[in-house]
Design an enzyme around this catalytic site. Sequence first.
Site, PDB file in Angstrom:
ATOM      1  N   ASP A 146      16.333  60.541 -11.452  1.00  0.00           N
ATOM      2  CA  ASP A 146      15.378  59.860 -10.818  1.00  0.00           C
ATOM      3  C   ASP A 146      13.887  60.222 -11.637  1.00  0.00           C
ATOM      4  O   ASP A 146      13.562  61.016 -12.303  1.00  0.00           O
ATOM      5  CB  ASP A 146      14.939  59.664  -9.440  1.00  0.00           C
ATOM      6  N   ILE A 147      12.832  59.383 -11.287  1.00  0.00           N
ATOM      7  CA  ILE A 147      11.594  59.465 -11.999  1.00  0.00           C
ATOM      8  C   ILE A 147      10.638  60.564 -11.150  1.00  0.00           C
ATOM      9  O   ILE A 147      10.485  60.523  -9.715  1.00  0.00           O
ATOM     10  CB  ILE A 147      10.641  58.169 -11.796  1.00  0.00           C
ATOM     11  N   GLU A 189      13.753  54.812  -6.851  1.00  0.00           N
ATOM     12  CA  GLU A 189      13.831  55.239  -8.336  1.00  0.00           C
ATOM     13  C   GLU A 189      14.911  55.903  -8.810  1.00  0.00           C
ATOM     14  O   GLU A 189      14.647  56.801 -10.095  1.00  0.00           O
ATOM     15  CB  GLU A 189      12.328  56.101  -8.333  1.00  0.00           C
TER      16      GLU A 189
END
Length: 268
Positions: A146-147, A189
């Site tokens: 994920d970011i 995300e």
Amino acid sequence: MVVIYGQDLGRKYALDTPNLVLGRSSKCDVQIDQESVSRAHTKITNTGRSMGIRDLGSTNGTYVNDELIPDELTLTDGDLIKIGRTIFKFLAGGNIERAYHEEIYRLTTVDGLTQIFNKRYFMEQLEREIARSSRYRRDMSLVMFDIDHFKKINDTFGHLAGDHVLKQKSSTIKSKIRREDIFARYGGEEFAIILPEIDGYNAHQFADKIRKVVESTVYTFEETKIPVTISMGVATLDAETADSAALIKRADERLYEAKRAGRNCVRG
């Protein structure tokens, strides 16, 4: 015109009137009840020969194919219209009804914002790949990531910028994977890549390559640069991770190990 991302997913709007106004007001022909949408945001005009779109002086602008339209634009088949956090797909041509049903089918497998596979398709393919790998005793790995600090990106630059980052990052990674790899948005995300025929060592090398590509890519939204990095977890199919739930759990655990290690790294 069909909604491919946001509220009322899959809903179709006929463009058979001279003017169609989209906005937050209940008086609009198409109401989009979001704070980022102006009361009268956008107008679509049907001249009989062409379809035009015009921003009505909205606060956050109207986007076509991820570009802010300066004034008025002529729509072409397949154009993506973004108003607030809702995305419409413009369908034109001789058989609009068939195109609509094809688009609805596509929505069952593809995430509307990022244009990569959705979680439903990912889960179906993960089960299939695990069964195939087990049957033929082939390697298979799963990468989840994920970011980093995505909430901070949304809070600092706005949700439209956050959506742009999700879309641009997905496009960047999609261009770096093999045809047989399955790249999907797992949720929010968080993303996943199924790697058939790849062992743990090579999956880790692949993940680190993707991490470096994301870190080195310049993400820009309305002339503002947004720094983006990702944290990644890798899991490989073995006796302890012989089903989808166990494999996802292992990859997710290693993703959080990467976060605890300072983010922008790979674990597994």
